[in-house]
Design an enzyme around this catalytic site. Structure first.
Site, short mmCIF file in Angstrom:
data_model
loop_
_atom_site.label_atom_id
_atom_site.label_comp_id
_atom_site.label_asym_id
_atom_site.label_seq_id
_atom_site.Cartn_x
_atom_site.Cartn_y
_atom_site.Cartn_z
N ASN A 9 -52.26 -83.77 77.29
CA ASN A 9 -51.68 -82.78 78.19
C ASN A 9 -51.37 -83.47 79.51
OD1 ASN A 9 -51.16 -80.61 79.84
ND2 ASN A 9 -53.24 -79.76 79.79
N LYS A 11 -49.89 -82.29 81.98
CA LYS A 11 -49.92 -81.30 83.09
C LYS A 11 -48.65 -81.42 83.95
CE LYS A 11 -54.90 -81.13 82.72
NZ LYS A 11 -56.20 -80.87 83.33
N HIS A 97 -54.45 -72.22 78.74
CA HIS A 97 -55.19 -73.27 79.46
C HIS A 97 -55.86 -72.64 80.69
CE1 HIS A 97 -56.21 -76.81 81.75
NE2 HIS A 97 -56.07 -77.50 80.63
N GLU A 146 -62.62 -75.96 75.87
CA GLU A 146 -62.55 -76.69 77.15
C GLU A 146 -63.43 -76.00 78.19
OE1 GLU A 146 -58.74 -79.22 77.35
OE2 GLU A 146 -58.37 -77.31 78.34
N GLY A 152 -61.29 -82.18 84.31
CA GLY A 152 -60.93 -82.99 85.47
C GLY A 152 -62.12 -83.39 86.33
N SER A 182 -62.56 -84.16 80.43
CA SER A 182 -63.05 -85.48 80.85
C SER A 182 -63.20 -86.47 79.70
CB SER A 182 -64.36 -85.35 81.64
OG SER A 182 -64.13 -84.61 82.82
P1 PGA Z 1 -59.11 -83.60 81.69
O1 PGA Z 1 -58.27 -82.30 81.33
O2 PGA Z 1 -59.09 -84.50 80.49
O3 PGA Z 1 -58.41 -84.18 82.87
O4 PGA Z 1 -60.50 -83.15 81.99
C1 PGA Z 1 -58.35 -81.70 80.07
C2 PGA Z 1 -57.48 -80.48 80.08
O5 PGA Z 1 -57.38 -79.81 81.12
O6 PGA Z 1 -56.83 -80.15 79.08
#
Ligand code: PGA
Length: 219
Positions: A9, A11, A97, A146, A152, A182
């Site tokens: 993703n 983003k 999400h 998640e 994040g 993460s």
């Molecule tokens: P991250 O995000 O790997 O940066 O923690 C995962 C997500 O939000 O899908």
């Protein structure tokens, strides 16, 4: 064995030029890994066509996903991108999400509408849940667990707990469950080795193509 899913993703990141640089690195991936594992890249709408053409021109077996979809069908809905339009470029779509849930305060009804429209146009929803009790609409086959604290933060859930939550999610329906939050190339293997997890959803770490290649390799 069922294939392992690695969903990236991206983003709200990457301009056109940045995406081209990312793709030039990504194309160095060992093609065998793309046969072995199922890779789904989810860039912004503006980049879906760029990614699709690149993967096809370079013979890379990679699927595409969008990061969201309109809860309305085609029509007079300014600013919305609908499932029928996305299907031109992608086979998957992330729905629900937590970053979007937080911004838009979407209800279960709205999310169900997004799932229904996606299924109507043969887009597979990747439905994000924050825990075992999050509502999951009918027809969803891929769920991404998640937990909010892990997104994040550099602080992932434990693989054992993610596996436990996945097993509880699976009691609710025929779901394949991914873990997201993460993920790095160092921890990915401890998640993908869990019996109830079918793969991972990677956010921040996928912004560097080289890191994503390592994640795919270590998954
Ligand atoms: P991250 O995000 O790997 O940066 O923690 C995962 C997500 O939000 O899908």
């Amino acid at each position: 064995m069922d294939s392992l899913f690695i969903v990236a993703n991206l983003k709200s990141n990457k301009t056109y030029d940045e995406a081209k640089l990312w793709l030039d690195v990504f194309k160095t991936i060992d093609k065998f890994l793309l046969e072995e594992k199922k890779i789904i890249i989810c860039p912004s709408f503006t980049l879906l066509k760029v990614f699709k053409s690149f993967f096809s021109d370079n013979n890379l077996k990679v699927s595409l996903g969008a990061q969201t979809v309109s809860s309305f069908d085609e029509g007079a809905h300014t600013g919305e991108v609908n499932a029928k339009q996305i299907k031109d470029f992608a086979d998957y779509v992330i729905i629900g999400h937590s970053e979007e849930r937080k911004l838009l305060n979407e209800s279960d009804e709205t999310l169900t509408q997004k799932v229904n429209l996606s299924l109507r146009y043969e887009l597979n929803p990747i439905y994000c849940v924050q825990g075992k009790d999050t509502f999951i609409p009918q027809g969803v086959s891929m769920v991404a667990y998640e937990p909010l604290f892990a997104i994040g933060s550099g602080n992932p859930d434990t693989p054992q707990n993610a596996n436990q939550v996945a097993s509880e999610i699976k009691t609710k329906g025929e779901h394949q469950v991914l873990y997201g939050g993460s993920i790095t190339n160092e921890n990915v293997g401890s998640f993908t080795s869990q019996p109830n997890l079918s793969g991972v959803l990677v956010g921040g770490a996928s912004l560097e193509a080289q890191e994503l290649i390592k994640i795919i390799d270590n998954a």
